[in-house]
Scaffold this active site. Structure first.
Site, PDB file in Angstrom:
ATOM      1  N   GLU A 242      22.284  -7.028   7.668  1.00  0.00           N
ATOM      2  CA  GLU A 242      21.850  -7.955   8.461  1.00  0.00           C
ATOM      3  C   GLU A 242      21.812  -9.221   8.049  1.00  0.00           C
ATOM      4  O   GLU A 242      20.965 -10.105   8.183  1.00  0.00           O
ATOM      5  CB  GLU A 242      20.578  -7.609   8.995  1.00  0.00           C
ATOM      6  CG  GLU A 242      20.633  -6.101   9.868  1.00  0.00           C
ATOM      7  CD  GLU A 242      19.031  -5.669  10.059  1.00  0.00           C
ATOM      8  OE1 GLU A 242      18.123  -6.507   9.988  1.00  0.00           O
ATOM      9  OE2 GLU A 242      19.227  -4.581  10.557  1.00  0.00           O
TER      10      GLU A 242
ATOM     11  N   GLU B  27      23.127   3.272  12.901  1.00  0.00           N
ATOM     12  CA  GLU B  27      21.626   3.723  13.248  1.00  0.00           C
ATOM     13  C   GLU B  27      21.520   3.802  14.888  1.00  0.00           C
ATOM     14  O   GLU B  27      20.735   3.092  15.558  1.00  0.00           O
ATOM     15  CB  GLU B  27      20.912   2.196  12.678  1.00  0.00           C
ATOM     16  CG  GLU B  27      20.872   1.915  11.374  1.00  0.00           C
ATOM     17  CD  GLU B  27      20.146   0.829  10.849  1.00  0.00           C
ATOM     18  OE1 GLU B  27      19.230   0.306  11.841  1.00  0.00           O
ATOM     19  OE2 GLU B  27      20.353   0.161   9.933  1.00  0.00           O
TER      20      GLU B  27
END
Length: 239
Positions: free
Chosen positions: A24, A129
């Site tokens: 991220e 995810e």
């Protein structure tokens, strides 16, 4: 950072075969997140993290992982980041697409563009995810920015007593559409990981609005498979 990566990756050398090295690091607008690593080291922290991981275990795989990868600006930012690392001679073996999705966002066409574009760099693509929220989104591009929280409102939590049949069918259709896309590109995608098992344990129940009831996973609150799971299995068998 080098000491940390060498200690952790070195400890499990030969036992853990894949590492999420940088996670991220790109904002939705494609710019780099101003993390502590970025502020102290600069953008080279990304290349160095992959370099240190490869020093610690040359035989493992190393991944870059992020959410909202279907946003064009973010997709381009991720590609720029990974390409710069690859051009420096350091490996990035795969790009992880988190796939925290909703019933109507993102568009499948944009997800497909990300799969194809990421693979064009020579990396593997992984769904890391996955979940699909059935609840109203507070903003249309909601991904997984955990700093975003919003006040509870009844209209944002419409399924406290259970999921209506129409919404359950929409969730089933959405999951099947995604898996059809993944199977279409099974030459590029090496894994699909769902972010949780049963609905009751999902992080989506409390984010981005605390106190909500969501149904984003393949198994219900009693850990029973939802009816469409057998359809996903059949799709895979047909492939």
């Amino acid at each position: 950072m080098r000491k940390h990566i060498h200690t952790v990756v070195g400890r499990y050398k030969g036992r853990i075969h894949g590492w999420d090295v940088v996670n991220e690091a790109v904002l939705d607008n494609g710019e780099l997140r101003k993390s502590k690593f970025y502020n102290i080291i600069g953008k080279d922290f990304i290349k160095l993290a992959f370099q240190f991981a490869q020093e610690a275990d040359p035989n493992a795989e190393f991944y870059y992982n992020d959410y909202s990868t279907a946003i064009p600006a973010k997709r381009n930012g991720i590609m720029k980041l990974v390409k710069e690392v690859l051009d420096s001679g350091v490996r990035v073996d795969a790009i992880g697409m988190q796939e925290h999705n909703g019933l109507d966002n993102p568009a499948l066409s944009e997800v497909e563009k990300s799969i194809v574009d990421f693979a064009s760099l020579g990396t593997k693509v992984m769904v890391t995810e996955m979940d699909i929220s059935v609840l109203p989104h507070v903003n249309p591009n909601m991904g997984a920015e955990i700093s975003e929280t919003y006040q509870y409102k009844n209209e944002l939590n419409p399924y406290k007593e259970g999921l209506p049949d129409a919404i359950a069918k929409a969730l089933a259709s959405r999951y099947k559409d995604f898996f059809k896309l993944y199977l279409k590109h099974d030459d590029k995608i090496t894994r699909v990981t769902v972010w949780g098992v049963g609905d009751g344990d999902s992080w989506k129940n409390g984010w981005p609005v605390p106190g909500r009831t969501d149904y984003p996973l393949l198994f219900d609150r009693e850990y029973k498979p939802k009816p469409f799971v057998k359809d996903l299995i059949e799709l895979a068998k047909q492939k």
